[in-house]
Structures are given as C-alpha cells and as structure tokens.
Design an enzyme around this catalytic site. Structure first.
Site, mmCIF file in Angstrom:
data_model
loop_
_atom_site.group_PDB
_atom_site.id
_atom_site.type_symbol
_atom_site.label_atom_id
_atom_site.label_comp_id
_atom_site.label_asym_id
_atom_site.label_seq_id
_atom_site.Cartn_x
_atom_site.Cartn_y
_atom_site.Cartn_z
ATOM 1 N N ARG A 50 54.695 33.723 4.286
ATOM 2 C CA ARG A 50 54.220 32.363 4.061
ATOM 3 C C ARG A 50 55.035 31.755 2.928
ATOM 4 O O ARG A 50 55.086 32.312 1.826
ATOM 5 C CB ARG A 50 52.738 32.362 3.679
ATOM 6 C CG ARG A 50 51.827 32.954 4.745
ATOM 7 C CD ARG A 50 50.392 32.991 4.255
ATOM 8 N NE ARG A 50 49.501 33.548 5.263
ATOM 9 C CZ ARG A 50 48.187 33.687 5.090
ATOM 10 N NH1 ARG A 50 47.638 33.338 3.939
ATOM 11 N NH2 ARG A 50 47.435 34.198 6.055
ATOM 12 N N ASP A 52 56.034 28.519 0.300
ATOM 13 C CA ASP A 52 55.415 27.386 -0.390
ATOM 14 C C ASP A 52 56.036 26.072 0.058
ATOM 15 O O ASP A 52 57.091 26.052 0.698
ATOM 16 C CB ASP A 52 55.621 27.511 -1.911
ATOM 17 C CG ASP A 52 54.910 28.711 -2.497
ATOM 18 O OD1 ASP A 52 53.870 29.116 -1.947
ATOM 19 O OD2 ASP A 52 55.406 29.251 -3.506
ATOM 20 N N TYR A 111 64.862 37.477 0.135
ATOM 21 C CA TYR A 111 64.924 36.095 -0.338
ATOM 22 C C TYR A 111 66.190 35.862 -1.150
ATOM 23 O O TYR A 111 66.752 36.791 -1.748
ATOM 24 C CB TYR A 111 63.728 35.769 -1.242
ATOM 25 C CG TYR A 111 62.416 35.558 -0.531
ATOM 26 C CD1 TYR A 111 62.021 34.275 -0.142
ATOM 27 C CD2 TYR A 111 61.568 36.616 -0.258
ATOM 28 C CE1 TYR A 111 60.800 34.067 0.496
ATOM 29 C CE2 TYR A 111 60.346 36.424 0.386
ATOM 30 C CZ TYR A 111 59.980 35.140 0.747
ATOM 31 O OH TYR A 111 58.783 34.937 1.387
ATOM 32 N N ARG A 198 59.755 33.096 -7.388
ATOM 33 C CA ARG A 198 59.985 31.922 -8.241
ATOM 34 C C ARG A 198 59.685 32.233 -9.706
ATOM 35 O O ARG A 198 60.389 31.763 -10.614
ATOM 36 C CB ARG A 198 59.140 30.756 -7.755
ATOM 37 C CG ARG A 198 59.610 30.157 -6.437
ATOM 38 C CD ARG A 198 58.611 29.163 -5.895
ATOM 39 N NE ARG A 198 58.300 28.118 -6.866
ATOM 40 C CZ ARG A 198 57.294 27.258 -6.737
ATOM 41 N NH1 ARG A 198 56.508 27.325 -5.658
ATOM 42 N NH2 ARG A 198 57.081 26.341 -7.647
#
Length: 246
Positions: A50, A52, A111, A198
């Site tokens: 999921r 953001d 990522y 992040r």
C-alpha cells in the site's frame, strides 16, 4: 474464475495512494473501475503493498479474479484503454494459480527514493523527487544507513497510523549512492511499516547535511519512540520498484 497477476506502473501525484479511499481517488479504484468496464464484474484488486498519497510505482504487483473468458494480453490491452487518462499503466499480465496472492505470496519488496541535491528548483521532476538545496554527504548517509540494516524495532520510523501488528522488521538493504546531483536511496525488505522508508530517508538526509551524526541515528532507532524521529521525507521521491515471489 481465473486469477490474473498484473505489473502496474503509476504516477502517484493525482492519487490518495494505492488503497481505496473515501476522500479521494486511488490507484486501486482506477483499476477496479477499468476491470468492471471491461468485464462487467465487480472485482477487488489486491496489491503487493500500500503506497501513500503521492508515492509512485514502477513495478507494483497486483492480482484480480475474473470469470469472463479472456486472455492475459487482451485483458492488459483492455485495462490500459479503460484506464486512460489516469497515469496508470498495466505493463504485464499473466495467469497465476488460485493460491497465488500479490500480498501474501510476496517474499521481498524493493523501494527507491530519489533526491535531487541542488539549489535550483525542480521543473519537470516536481513531485517526482525531493529537492534538497544543502550539500549532502552521500558517503556519510550510506555509512549511517547500515546501522538500520537487520532486524530491529522500528517504532521511531513508524507512522502513528501504522496497522502492522509488530514494529519488528528485518531490513535487508539500505544503500545510498550519488551520481552527479542525484542521491538515490534503495531499500529492500520482506515488508515495511507505514512511513518506514520515508522516515529513514528523512533522518539520513539530516546525516547528509551534518545536522545528525550516525550516533544520533542509532540513538533514534534505539529510543523506539516516534517523537525522536528527526524528519519524515515527503512522498514525492518514493517509488515502489518491484516485488519478489517464489
């Protein structure tokens, strides 16, 4: 009923994230609506992760079940036609066994976070990278990042809204490299906490600017306290690269 696995690319800027939301558009909603237009069937699209609001995808894996007889190629072409003008594209579509699951069968997620280290503002990359004007020491960032590799309690780097049952995660890779004005952070793990990438990037940026030392990063990790987080990087530069399966 046939299960199809999709590889999806998307620009996250117009969306509230991957997951369906009551307060705005999502990538999941766009694909589900396209699938309904193609097949007349209401189906749920499950994804490897999921993302953001504002986070992008280069190789998100997802799956959906369809009863209508259709080949993977025809489904991919039809979905892409119906997805326009949304910035979402199905790059690949294959049939998979009924027990294959985009989320639960996933062995690793990868990522990439993109930083542009320059004083001048971004033009065409606005929303696709994080611009940091102050000079970054990518070597110091990479060295400090190795303190986060391995199994740790990542509570400090976890969103207050995270739904994971445990803050314990095993980070397999966290590398920082510079090429010209571009500083790239790559992270790999079986799974991540909400905002973990992040949050790690934000703190590494503080190290790169000399505002934090590696010891400060270690102390923040060991504090297991979200209040000790130095900085949460914006979603702009974060890309879901790919997912690994058996």
């Amino acid at each position: 009923m046939t299960r199809f696995a999709l590889t999806v690319e998307f620009d996250g800027r117009p969306f509230m994230g991957w997951q369906r939301q009551d307060h705005g558009p999502s990538v999941q909603q766009a694909i589900e609506e396209a699938a309904f237009a193609v097949t007349g069937e209401a189906t749920v699209v499950h994804a490897a992760g999921r993302t953001d609001a504002g986070v992008h995808g280069l190789g998100m894996r997802a799956h959906l079940d369809i009863a209508k007889p259709i080949t993977p190629f025809r489904l991919m072409e039809a979905l892409n036609a119906r997805l326009r003008p949304n910035p979402v594209a199905v790059l690949d579509c294959v049939t998979v066994p009924d027990d294959w699951h985009a989320r639960f069968s996933c062995l690793a997620r990868h990522y990439e976070y993109r930083i542009v280290n320059r004083r001048s503002p971004l033009t065409w990359e606005k929303g696709l990278a994080w611009r940091i004007a102050a000079e970054l020491d990518a070597g110091a960032m990479h060295e400090a990042a190795q303190l986060l590799v391995g199994k740790h309690d990542f509570t400090t780097f976890r969103s207050a809204h995270c739904q994971s049952e445990s803050p314990l995660k095993t980070l397999d890779r966290l590398d920082v490299a510079r090429e010209g004005e571009r500083v790239t952070v790559r992270a790999s793990a079986r799974s991540f906490l909400h905002h973990q990438v992040r949050s790690m990037v934000g703190c590494l940026a503080l190290v790169g600017q000399g505002k934090w030392s590696a010891a400060d990063l270690r102390d923040a990790l060991e504090a297991r306290d979200r209040a000790r987080l130095g900085l949460n990087a914006p979603p702009d530069g974060l890309f879901f690269l790919k997912a690994d399966y058996p």
